[in-house]
Design a protein around this motif. Structure first.
Motif, PDB file in Angstrom:
ATOM      1  N   THR A  35       4.865  -0.934  -4.459  1.00 38.31           N
ATOM      2  CA  THR A  35       5.196  -0.599  -3.130  1.00 38.31           C
ATOM      3  C   THR A  35       4.380   0.841  -2.878  1.00 38.31           C
ATOM      4  OG1 THR A  35       7.049   0.138  -3.311  1.00 38.31           O
ATOM      5  CG2 THR A  35       6.536  -2.005  -2.547  1.00 38.31           C
ATOM      6  N   GLY A  36       3.710   1.765  -3.532  1.00 42.25           N
ATOM      7  CA  GLY A  36       3.743   3.353  -3.747  1.00 42.25           C
ATOM      8  C   GLY A  36       1.971   3.406  -2.859  1.00 42.25           C
ATOM      9  N   LYS A  37       2.009   4.110  -3.703  1.00 37.89           N
ATOM     10  CA  LYS A  37       0.939   5.311  -2.856  1.00 37.89           C
ATOM     11  C   LYS A  37      -0.089   4.747  -3.675  1.00 37.89           C
ATOM     12  CE  LYS A  37       2.659   8.648  -0.088  1.00 37.89           C
ATOM     13  NZ  LYS A  37       3.068  10.596  -0.520  1.00 37.89           N
ATOM     14  N   LYS A 258      -1.682   1.601  -9.039  1.00 42.00           N
ATOM     15  CA  LYS A 258      -1.827   2.999  -8.708  1.00 42.00           C
ATOM     16  C   LYS A 258      -3.386   3.068  -8.370  1.00 42.00           C
ATOM     17  CE  LYS A 258       1.464   5.271  -7.994  1.00 42.00           C
ATOM     18  NZ  LYS A 258       2.742   5.252  -7.183  1.00 42.00           N
ATOM     19  N   SER A 300      -1.502  -2.079   4.631  1.00 40.28           N
ATOM     20  CA  SER A 300      -1.634  -1.477   3.839  1.00 40.28           C
ATOM     21  C   SER A 300      -2.724   0.036   3.670  1.00 40.28           C
ATOM     22  CB  SER A 300      -2.522  -2.026   2.229  1.00 40.28           C
ATOM     23  OG  SER A 300      -2.047  -3.277   1.905  1.00 40.28           O
ATOM     24  N   LYS A 302      -2.030   2.291   5.743  1.00 42.14           N
ATOM     25  CA  LYS A 302      -0.856   4.002   5.716  1.00 42.14           C
ATOM     26  C   LYS A 302      -0.681   4.233   4.125  1.00 42.14           C
ATOM     27  CE  LYS A 302       3.736   1.365   5.863  1.00 42.14           C
ATOM     28  NZ  LYS A 302       3.399   0.221   5.082  1.00 42.14           N
ATOM     29  N   ASP A 303      -0.566   3.774   3.473  1.00 44.49           N
ATOM     30  CA  ASP A 303      -0.068   3.622   1.954  1.00 44.49           C
ATOM     31  C   ASP A 303      -1.529   3.914   0.759  1.00 44.49           C
ATOM     32  OD1 ASP A 303       2.172   3.548   2.185  1.00 44.49           O
ATOM     33  OD2 ASP A 303       2.517   1.314   1.983  1.00 44.49           O
ATOM     34  N   THR A 304      -2.788   4.451   1.419  1.00 45.90           N
ATOM     35  CA  THR A 304      -4.012   4.553   0.659  1.00 45.90           C
ATOM     36  C   THR A 304      -4.955   5.537   1.070  1.00 45.90           C
ATOM     37  OG1 THR A 304      -3.897   1.772   0.864  1.00 45.90           O
ATOM     38  CG2 THR A 304      -6.236   3.113   0.074  1.00 45.90           C
ATOM     39  N   GLN A 338      -2.605   9.564   6.544  1.00 43.89           N
ATOM     40  CA  GLN A 338      -1.860  10.012   6.291  1.00 43.89           C
ATOM     41  C   GLN A 338      -2.246  11.856   5.548  1.00 43.89           C
ATOM     42  OE1 GLN A 338       2.237   9.761   3.880  1.00 43.89           O
ATOM     43  NE2 GLN A 338       1.584   6.740   3.890  1.00 43.89           N
ATOM     44  N   TRP A 377       0.148  13.775  -3.601  1.00 46.17           N
ATOM     45  CA  TRP A 377      -0.488  12.226  -3.034  1.00 46.17           C
ATOM     46  C   TRP A 377       0.317  10.708  -4.511  1.00 46.17           C
ATOM     47  CZ3 TRP A 377      -1.307   9.531   1.196  1.00 46.17           C
ATOM     48  CH2 TRP A 377      -1.071   8.265   1.241  1.00 46.17           C
TER      49      TRP A 377
END
Length: 396
Positions: A35-37, A258, A300, A302-304, A338, A377
């Motif tokens: 669930t991470g970046k 990742k 997804s 937002k975390d990419t 972000q 990041w």
């Protein structure tokens, strides 16, 4: 199974050969990582012409050096009173307007090399121009974090230096289903049966056998996880779009990986550049539009973070064949929601202040960008990955 038969049949397992130092995927799945970046790296291979991508259309020097190649203001997507995006970059102009794009201008390194292969190696390894490293910066990221090979995937048939570490390598694959089927070939079952055989060490084959055995469970994890998501987004029908569609499937299915890497080639525009670059940038832009839409629909994006680079830019002055020759500094695109800096991170190149070869002077070392991505990041100490000290940019 003797050595001759092993070598004869090894081609059946060619995909697995890109998995050295591999570990069992099922045994090392970290739910926190899933669930991470995510970082998606895209290379415009061949040396994209940055001056005709982000265009200083009011600059007289630009027009004087490109009598037939200079982009007209009427054909560009206006960004500022002085700068326009190439007409093919419709999606990127929307990202710019949404605050989801940062353009870093004049990115390069000291003593630039104009060879495609050598400059690509420099960008992939994070080395100095006179330094030859055998590991890529993403590979060393895997080493530094003690992550498994599953944490970096290249959507291609072979593994680039970028994803090769000193202790851990990433994975190269184009189709998780085919990868899974390959590891379930009868030949692999033979490997499972014989991987502990005493004669293996005598022929230095034990390591290779174990690599293939562990590849089987990892291939199963990738396939079983990624098939849980089916996109509803329509992608253009070309190879690059297919690669990004595969990356979106990996990300949206919750795969623990990742870092992803893919590339679009053909940017070596020595001859008749205008139509060729227009076509390639359209392929790139439309594929990116579908990819980002796919990620946004699954929350997804937002975390990419997406990083697009080319191994070098092109000469300021066009050549006699209505093209441009190998240059030096170029822009880098960073895409995400972000970003700490949106729009243009720094000014466009000063075309009145070129180097002795008539090329753009670099303002920002590309490793400053890598340092920022690693520290802020991927959340790893960049000094453990990049061999030279860099402070980074306040960009992500």
């Amino acid at each position: 199974m003797n050595r001759r038969n092993f070598l004869k049949q090894a081609s059946l397992a060619s995909t697995a050969m890109f998995l050295p130092k591999f570990v069992s995927g099922f045994n090392l799945i970290d739910s926190a990582v899933a669930t991470g970046k995510k970082l998606v790296i895209i290379q415009l291979s061949g040396g994209n012409d940055g001056l005709n991508t982000v265009v200083p259309f009011r600059n007289d020097i630009y027009h004087k050096n490109r009598l037939s190649l200079a982009q007209k203001k009427s054909n560009l997507i206006g960004i500022t009173d002085e700068i326009g995006f190439h007409e093919s970059l419709i999606a990127h102009s929307n990202l710019y307007n949404n605050g989801e794009l940062c353009v870093v201008n004049n990115v390069g390194y000291p003593n630039p090399n104009r060879s495609h292969f050598r400059s690509t190696d420099i960008w992939h390894t994070g080395s100095d121009a006179n330094e030859h490293l055998q590991s890529g910066w993403v590979g060393r990221y895997l080493d530094a974090t003690k992550n498994t090979s599953l944490n970096a995937i290249e959507v291609d048939d072979s593994l680039s230096l970028l994803l090769k570490g000193e202790h851990t390598d990433g994975i190269a694959m184009t189709d998780p289903k085919l990868f899974f089927r390959t590891t379930h070939d009868p030949y692999f079952r033979k490997v499972v049966e014989h991987h502990d055989a005493a004669h293996l060490s005598e022929h230095n084959l034990g390591y290779l056998y174990k690599t293939m055995v562990t590849a089987s469970s990892s291939a199963k994890y990738i396939y079983e996880t990624s098939k849980t998501y089916t996109t509803q987004t329509t992608y253009p029908k070309n190879k690059f779009s297919k690669q990004l569609k595969q990356v979106a499937q990996f990300i949206n299915s919750g795969l623990q990986t990742k870092v992803y890497y893919t590339s679009l080639g053909g940017f070596d525009t020595h001859v008749n550049q205008l139509n060729k670059q227009k076509r390639l940038l359209k392929i790139y832009d439309e594929a990116m539009a579908a990819f980002i839409k796919d990620l946004k629909q699954q929350d997804s994006f937002k975390d990419t973070l997406i990083l697009t680079f080319s191994e070098f830019g092109r000469r300021v002055q066009q050549n006699a064949a209505n093209g441009t020759d190998h240059g030096t500094a170029n822009q880098v695109f960073l895409i995400g929601n972000q970003l700490k800096k949106q729009g243009f991170y720094n000014p466009m190149a000063d075309l009145s202040n070129l180097d002795s070869n008539g090329d753009l002077k670099y303002d920002i070392d590309f490793r400053e960008i890598y340092t920022s991505v690693l520290n802020n990041w991927l959340e790893v100490d960049a000094s453990k990955v990049i061999n030279k000290p860099f402070s980074g940019l306040n960009i992500v």
